[in-house]
Design an enzyme around this catalytic site. Sequence first.
Site, PDB file in Angstrom:
ATOM      1  N   SER A 285       0.909  -1.218   0.040  1.00 47.92           N
ATOM      2  CA  SER A 285       0.115  -0.034   0.203  1.00 47.92           C
ATOM      3  C   SER A 285       0.695   1.419  -0.181  1.00 47.92           C
ATOM      4  O   SER A 285       1.956   1.053   0.281  1.00 47.92           O
ATOM      5  CB  SER A 285      -0.687   0.140   1.193  1.00 47.92           C
ATOM      6  OG  SER A 285       0.038   0.294   2.422  1.00 47.92           O
ATOM      7  N   ASP A 286       0.339   2.469  -0.296  1.00 47.84           N
ATOM      8  CA  ASP A 286       0.946   3.697   0.138  1.00 47.84           C
ATOM      9  C   ASP A 286       0.637   3.967   1.563  1.00 47.84           C
ATOM     10  O   ASP A 286      -0.149   3.187   2.071  1.00 47.84           O
ATOM     11  CB  ASP A 286       0.455   4.864  -1.114  1.00 47.84           C
ATOM     12  CG  ASP A 286       1.470   5.932  -0.775  1.00 47.84           C
ATOM     13  OD1 ASP A 286       1.662   6.507  -1.685  1.00 47.84           O
ATOM     14  OD2 ASP A 286       2.242   5.711   0.054  1.00 47.84           O
ATOM     15  N   TRP A 287       1.536   4.769   2.042  1.00 50.91           N
ATOM     16  CA  TRP A 287       1.458   5.210   3.434  1.00 50.91           C
ATOM     17  C   TRP A 287      -0.232   5.331   3.899  1.00 50.91           C
ATOM     18  O   TRP A 287      -0.823   6.145   3.677  1.00 50.91           O
ATOM     19  CB  TRP A 287       2.129   6.624   3.760  1.00 50.91           C
ATOM     20  CG  TRP A 287       2.212   6.776   5.196  1.00 50.91           C
ATOM     21  CD1 TRP A 287       1.265   7.153   5.944  1.00 50.91           C
ATOM     22  CD2 TRP A 287       3.455   6.755   5.950  1.00 50.91           C
ATOM     23  NE1 TRP A 287       2.085   7.316   7.435  1.00 50.91           N
ATOM     24  CE2 TRP A 287       3.089   7.119   7.042  1.00 50.91           C
ATOM     25  CE3 TRP A 287       4.761   6.406   5.590  1.00 50.91           C
ATOM     26  CZ2 TRP A 287       3.886   7.023   8.431  1.00 50.91           C
ATOM     27  CZ3 TRP A 287       5.826   6.307   6.555  1.00 50.91           C
ATOM     28  CH2 TRP A 287       5.407   6.790   7.959  1.00 50.91           C
ATOM     29  N   ASN A 288      -0.669   4.049   4.797  1.00 48.84           N
ATOM     30  CA  ASN A 288      -1.878   4.175   5.362  1.00 48.84           C
ATOM     31  C   ASN A 288      -2.938   4.048   4.140  1.00 48.84           C
ATOM     32  O   ASN A 288      -4.025   4.433   4.659  1.00 48.84           O
ATOM     33  CB  ASN A 288      -2.009   5.100   6.567  1.00 48.84           C
ATOM     34  CG  ASN A 288      -3.228   4.804   7.210  1.00 48.84           C
ATOM     35  OD1 ASN A 288      -3.695   3.724   7.460  1.00 48.84           O
ATOM     36  ND2 ASN A 288      -3.935   5.916   7.504  1.00 48.84           N
TER      37      ASN A 288
END
Length: 756
Positions: A285-288
């Site tokens: 994923s990207d950050w969160n």
Amino acid sequence: MLINYVWRRRLFFLVSLLNSIFVLNAQDTEARINLLLAKMTVDEKIGQLNQLPGDLMTGSEVGKEDLLAQIRSGRVGSVLSHTNFEQKIILQRAAVSESRLGIPLLFGFDVIHGYKTVFPIPLAQAASWDMRAIEEVERIAAREASADGQHWTFSPMVDVSRDPRWGRVMEGAGEDPYLSGKIAEARVRGFQGDDLGQSSTIAACAKHFAGYGFSEAGRDYNTVDMSEQRLREVVLPPFKAAAKVGVATFMNAFNTLNGVPASMNKYLITDILRGEWTWSGLVVSDWNSFGETIVHGAAADDVDAASKCLSAGSDMDMAGGTFQRGLKKALEGKRISMQQLDEAVRRVLRLKYSLGLFDNPFLYLDGERRLKELSQPVYRETARSIAASSMVLLKNQGKILPIRPAAGLKKKIAIVGPMADSKTNKDYMSFWTLGLGMQYYDSTQVVTPAEGLKPVLENMGYEVLVRPVCTAGDCDEKSYAMMIETAREADIIIACVGERGLDCGESKSVASLDLPRNQEGLLRLLGRFGKPVVMVLFNSRPMTFEWASENIPAILVAWQPGFETGNALADVLTGRVNPSGKLPMTFPRKVGQVPIYYNHLRTGRPQASFGMPFTSGYLDVSATPAYPFGHGLSYTEFQYSDITITKPTLEKGESLAASISVTNIGDRIGSEVIQCYTQDLTAEVARPVKELKRFLKITLNPGETKKIQLKISQEDLSYWDNELRFRVDPGKFKLFIGGSSEAVKEADFEVKSIKK
Ligand code: GLC
């Protein structure tokens, strides 16, 4: 004959032996993974899908409990953005020796334009159109990052974008899918080499999948809505190129694509990436971004978000904790199956095996190698060379460049402007320079324009005035007034303007593309002296400077050139290096024209000339760009012959063969990027006025001619129609070849209709 036979047999035996070793290795890895999986608890499986931040925050804090304790309890598979080398050893030791199964950690990092040695921003490198140079940059970045314990880079960013308001255009390769694809391939080859098991190679990551560069209004993280055709024709090609060249990982994008958040977008990840493209690597994923599916309103809670993201084909949760909090309940509630969970865990373990971490978890944590690798001044030579070849000469009226020796006359050169000698942190670079900790990349590492230019110009007989210089962040009327005084005494004025390094990149969108802090006002004042003014722009995106375009005789786009800024600038301004950069993104006249790009459709009423009524234009500005895609001048001149097409009428399936001769008719050596575009004049759907299909960067001595042969297949001419058929139709085409998307020779050809 007998000898040939024997050698052929031997070769066959060797190839089949190598092949079987490879297959055995892969089978051996799978067997080892199966054995390990069988021992893992559900918590340990979910732990492998959990990536936590190290000592740097490259996103909003999502709550960090004790990292070591979580690693020891088998709840962490990867750590990102950790700069401290000694601590990485401690973390790895905790994973390997103090957790129940001893599964090694994966260390990920944003190696975006260099690790210790800072190169020009990726958009600048794209302007070099030099694939070998770009690959070499990533080879060096991989050597430095791997020596410092990083296994995996979150790069290349391959988001095509036509919107310079979006701060992240600096991380990509501009507006064209073909150029972006070629650069994606070069970057992946540079990072991964031929063998991920080598300690000097690192896993790459194609991001952000997909469509992020089309965020509405150029606002970061904003909504993305587009036709299937635009997705297929513009957004996906560079991702497909990265997948085909073997990129080890992909990263989700933050945005929704046609309403569905990219992290839970089954169509993107499972149907296209894993299905159509048969790519089987790890998706992080990207950050969160898993947690943000709830904020988007497309998931109800952690269990829902975790189920949807894992089921869509996403595997690892970066800095979000959503999988930690929601995946076990999703399993218990039969929202996901154990098989789906195991598949994601396999992809993580497979990456760790391919990096050699199970055989030697400390392979990348060798202190001696680190010392040696992180002190290679020779890498700065590469930084200097690509910084110079990335610079784009937009204008050179009266050929005032290159600056010639003063020839005994006591001449003065003033170097002024907010970017002339900035010591502000990250100027001439970007936020994405973090490898050794934020403090390392302070201005002392950068050769500023003034520091690079002054000694060189003095050696050419000039008196060089560099005063007073404010920095882009703290210029005021008083400092501008003092610059004017300095410029008044000079015979030549070099005005360094542009953006601060920290105003580029993620969450740095702008609504105006004008030079910031009234820098154009400074240029107007400098222009009043009637002396030669050279404008040097330090930028991370296309910008607008209408007055300067009309009144400043020489304009050089320097981008954010990195550590060797001043030396590269001196090389170009004095002609030691002949500029050869070409724009990878269109420069508009006004921000109101955005999105503006070269490969647009004709419309039913194309604007033939400014002010024509009932055509697709504006009342207040021409619809044409200030500087088009592919534009860039040289200190010499290249002449193109007419195009020769071997066979202008092609049978179905037959490739087009064309040739053209290019001559350097000037008096100095120079490099030219020969660009080849096609236009499909009539198809089932409207097609762009031009599409880049090939390019080649060549160097020619004065008077030298080279004949260039080009081949374009009918696959290259194909497009996606409204029923999502990939096709090429019989009919007429145009071929364009030249030194920009506008300065071209053209020729006609056609694909013959098939006899019914
Ligand atoms: C950031 C960026 C992404 C980067 C990641 C880790 O938010 O969107 O490109 O790789 O977080 O720093």
